[in-house]
Design an enzyme around this catalytic site. Sequence first.
Site: not given
Length: 304
Positions: A133, A158, A264, A267, A290, A299
């Site tokens: 990120r 995150k 972004h 990424r 994630h 994706y």
Amino acid sequence: MKLLDQMRMELRYRHYSIRTEKSYIGWIRRFIHFHQKRHPGDMGDHEVKQFINWLASTRNVAASTQNQALCAVLFLYKNVMKRDMKWIENITWAKRPKRLPVVFSAAEISRILLLLEGPHRLIANIMYGSGLRLSESVSLRIQDLDFDYRQVMVRNAKGGKDRPTILPESLVNILRDQIEKVRLIHGDDLKNGFGTVYLPYALKRKFPNASREFNWQYLFPAKTISIDPRSGIKQRHHIHIDSVQRMIRSAVKRSGISKKGSSHSLRHSFATHLLEAGYDIRTIQELLGHEDINTTMIYTHVLN
């Protein structure tokens, strides 16, 4: 102590990022001004709903913005004012529209990178080459790079988690040059009586001299020394995230690419191109950090 100062202290106690802190404080100020500067202690769920509905109907903000404002107000009542939160069950959260991420092709990535210069180009390269990120990229420290194992260690990502990701071979020599540039900057700062850097949590107390060590320095230092908003210490922070966003957005626009991409999107492109190359979806999930595999599965829809 003023209410906003209490909230600021509570946010720091819970290790919220400085960006989240500024955002939450800003929303509480707007909430108070919306209700003619009434004290939040004199208000409740009715006033909260009025404010959130006003954001959606009059200000026409995005669902994510509306939910962020609601999170800030609920944080104030629950964690600062210690209010009974039974009425939270009646709060309606805005549904975020499900959209596919914008992905650039390899040729488009090259066109964008060529229009960037200096640290902005290198940061964009790391975002695309390692799947970081933007906030993770600008806050990298010297010690987060492992050239022997070709890894980038992402710290306090995150959710407050650390994760390793890949370091592309093509960036090794460029990153080594960047480290030497940081070494010169750090040396000058030390000579001028500065040279310290922000340390997370209680590390400053545990290791008083660590903030001057080279390995703790930011990989992408800011051009100027500034005052840290939390400690009040005058030191060199990392490059500002907004400046990188602006440069990448400008490069996308000047490249002539019709897609409405952003920083972004680099990424997103990293993940999609790995999937195209045959990487396992679980591996991509770990590299991206994630929590839920369903987040990574988006994706596969991009490829379809």
